[in-house]
Scaffold this motif. Structure first.
Motif, short mmCIF file in Angstrom:
data_model
loop_
_atom_site.label_atom_id
_atom_site.label_comp_id
_atom_site.label_asym_id
_atom_site.label_seq_id
_atom_site.Cartn_x
_atom_site.Cartn_y
_atom_site.Cartn_z
N UNK A 46 16.03 11.01 -8.09
CA UNK A 46 16.58 9.72 -8.51
C UNK A 46 16.54 8.77 -7.31
N UNK A 47 15.80 7.69 -7.48
CA UNK A 47 15.62 6.77 -6.36
C UNK A 47 16.85 5.89 -6.14
N UNK A 48 17.07 5.57 -4.87
CA UNK A 48 18.09 4.61 -4.47
C UNK A 48 17.39 3.48 -3.73
N UNK A 49 17.59 2.24 -4.16
CA UNK A 49 16.89 1.13 -3.48
C UNK A 49 17.45 0.91 -2.08
N UNK A 50 16.56 0.52 -1.16
CA UNK A 50 16.99 0.17 0.18
C UNK A 50 17.36 -1.31 0.19
N UNK A 51 18.55 -1.61 0.66
CA UNK A 51 19.05 -2.98 0.67
C UNK A 51 19.03 -3.56 2.07
N UNK A 52 19.33 -2.73 3.08
CA UNK A 52 19.37 -3.20 4.45
C UNK A 52 17.99 -3.68 4.90
N UNK A 53 17.95 -4.87 5.48
CA UNK A 53 16.67 -5.47 5.89
C UNK A 53 15.95 -4.60 6.91
N UNK A 54 16.70 -4.06 7.85
CA UNK A 54 16.08 -3.22 8.88
C UNK A 54 15.44 -1.98 8.27
N UNK A 55 16.11 -1.38 7.29
CA UNK A 55 15.56 -0.19 6.63
C UNK A 55 14.28 -0.56 5.86
N UNK A 56 14.30 -1.70 5.19
CA UNK A 56 13.12 -2.13 4.43
C UNK A 56 11.93 -2.35 5.36
N UNK A 57 12.19 -3.01 6.49
CA UNK A 57 11.10 -3.29 7.44
C UNK A 57 10.56 -2.01 8.06
N UNK A 58 11.37 -0.96 8.08
CA UNK A 58 10.92 0.30 8.67
C UNK A 58 9.88 1.00 7.78
N UNK A 59 9.82 0.61 6.50
CA UNK A 59 8.82 1.18 5.60
C UNK A 59 7.60 0.26 5.66
N UNK A 60 6.48 0.72 6.23
CA UNK A 60 5.35 -0.19 6.49
C UNK A 60 4.79 -0.80 5.21
N UNK A 61 4.52 -2.10 5.27
CA UNK A 61 3.95 -2.80 4.12
C UNK A 61 2.49 -2.40 3.90
N UNK A 62 1.81 -1.99 4.96
CA UNK A 62 0.40 -1.60 4.83
C UNK A 62 0.12 -0.39 5.69
N UNK A 63 0.60 0.80 5.27
CA UNK A 63 0.31 2.02 6.04
C UNK A 63 -1.18 2.35 5.97
N UNK A 64 -1.59 3.32 6.78
CA UNK A 64 -3.02 3.65 6.88
C UNK A 64 -3.60 4.01 5.53
N UNK A 65 -2.87 4.81 4.72
CA UNK A 65 -3.40 5.20 3.42
C UNK A 65 -3.67 4.00 2.52
N UNK A 66 -2.79 3.02 2.58
CA UNK A 66 -2.99 1.82 1.77
C UNK A 66 -4.16 1.00 2.29
N UNK A 67 -4.30 0.90 3.60
CA UNK A 67 -5.43 0.17 4.17
C UNK A 67 -6.76 0.80 3.74
N UNK A 68 -6.81 2.13 3.75
CA UNK A 68 -8.03 2.82 3.33
C UNK A 68 -8.30 2.57 1.85
N UNK A 69 -7.24 2.56 1.04
CA UNK A 69 -7.40 2.32 -0.39
C UNK A 69 -7.95 0.93 -0.64
N UNK A 70 -7.39 -0.06 0.05
CA UNK A 70 -7.85 -1.44 -0.11
C UNK A 70 -9.31 -1.57 0.30
N UNK A 71 -9.68 -0.90 1.41
CA UNK A 71 -11.04 -1.02 1.94
C UNK A 71 -12.08 -0.30 1.09
N UNK A 72 -11.70 0.85 0.53
CA UNK A 72 -12.69 1.66 -0.17
C UNK A 72 -12.73 1.46 -1.68
N UNK A 73 -11.68 0.90 -2.26
CA UNK A 73 -11.64 0.75 -3.71
C UNK A 73 -12.85 -0.02 -4.27
N UNK A 74 -13.29 -1.12 -3.62
CA UNK A 74 -14.45 -1.83 -4.17
C UNK A 74 -15.73 -1.01 -4.19
N UNK A 75 -15.79 0.08 -3.41
CA UNK A 75 -16.99 0.91 -3.36
C UNK A 75 -17.04 1.92 -4.50
#
Length: 345
Positions: A46-75
């Motif tokens: 059961x998920x609990x949303x993160x409300x604290x700004x510092x906690x939210x910023x600690x979760x990367x908006x574009x981690x390596x896996x996401x960068x790879x997905x963005x780069x390779x999806x068009x292929x």
């Protein structure tokens, strides 16, 4: 015009059942557990949303896996191989080996236009908060396309959001936005040294706050006059009119997408990342339908469609989304003309 019984037969649960009250309208569907007993989420994280700004910023908006997905999806080339990969990902979730799977960029390649459907904005009553904490991890749900968790604690009523209140102020205090409670609240935050951030812009002073409201007032008038179109149908000249304001960068406009939605375990549509202001404007205007893009699907909803159709996962999900779009079209097409429009930020 089809009878209510005829349309309801075509569009059986778990999607909206129909009633007749003067004209056809969608009413909330009954729980998917009525149709698919396996929909119980007991034992799921059961998920609990993160409300604290510092906690939210600690979760990367574009981690390596996401960068790879963005780069390779068009292929990637849509077809049986991608469908087989999707099936294996779903099997891992079903076996409890994965909590979530399939980057949203890959899903866009697999399903393409099937992800774009019409939705009644009045039915988008809740937002699924993006950054959440599970049993032993923190994640951004918007990075993924399939998830098996219990979302119930990560939902927020859109009526309670600050953006909804700000859009309401545009309608209720035309020409007097500086006198509204929404303006005063933003100004108080700016003066306290903790300004609100909208579209990546800090509303740090009265002039920027006034520009913010002016921007969305222009968007409101655009939609009122010209309607609401999918992003792919917005011409360059129209989009350019909203480029580069002090509260809206060219990059933000270039990256803007259709309103994002998630499909919950029982088939309910939830707003997810993107189009918050447009959703609020569409709701306030009483628009009967707007284009949205499905970006996250609950694995339990997909399991129900696999059981219902006997199809492999990728084809079952495409069938489910087409069914949802067809249901909405069957109800709404006889009632209103196609809305030609401008979906700006």
């Amino acid at each position: 015009m089809q009878s209510a019984a005829g349309v309801a037969l075509l569009c059986r649960i778990p999607f909206p059942t129909l009633t007749r009250v003067g004209v056809f309208e969608c009413v909330p569907h009954r729980s998917m557990t009525d149709a698919f007993p396996s929909a119980a989420l007991a034992g799921r994280p059961r998920y609990t949303p993160l409300i604290d700004v510092a906690e939210i910023r600690a979760v990367p908006a574009m981690p390596l896996g996401r960068k790879l997905a963005v780069a390779t999806a068009p292929l990637l080339r849509p077809g049986p191989r991608l469908e087989a990969c999707f099936a294996r990902a779903f099997d891992r979730i079903e076996a409890g080996l994965s909590q979530r799977a399939v980057r949203v960029e890959f899903a866009e390649r697999i399903f393409a236009d099937d992800l774009r459907i019409l939705a009644d904005p009045a039915r988008l009553s809740h937002q699924l908060l993006d950054v959440v904490s599970g049993v032993a991890e923190r994640t951004r749900l918007s990075h993924w396309f399939l998830d098996r968790g219990d979302w119930s604690r990560a939902l927020m009523p859109l009526s309670a959001s600050e953006v909804t209140a700000e859009i309401e102020a545009l309608f209720s205090a035309p020409g007097r936005i500086e006198e509204s409670a929404a303006f005063a609240a933003l100004l108080a935050r700016a003066e306290s040294g903790a300004p609100a951030v909208r579209n990546g812009v800090s509303l740090a002073d009265g002039a920027t706050i006034a520009a913010y409201f002016a921007h969305y007032d222009a968007l409101r008038r655009s939609i009122e006059q010209e309607g609401f179109r999918p992003r792919t149908e917005v011409d360059r000249q129209t989009a350019r009119a909203f480029f580069g304001s002090r509260v809206r960068s060219r990059k933000a406009e270039r990256l803007e997408r259709d309103i994002g939605v998630a499909v919950d375990a029982d088939g309910t549509l939830l707003r997810l990342c993107g189009g918050h202001h447009r959703t609020a404007i569409a709701q306030r205007l009483g628009l009967p339908r707007v284009p949205v893009q499905v970006r996250l699907v609950h694995a339990e909803w997909l399991r129900g469609w696999i059981g219902r159709t006997g199809l492999p996962p990728a084809r079952a999900i495409a069938q489910g989304l087409r069914h949802l779009s067809a249901c909405l079209g069957a109800v709404l097409a006889p009632l209103v003309p196609v809305l030609a429009a401008v979906p700006l930020p």
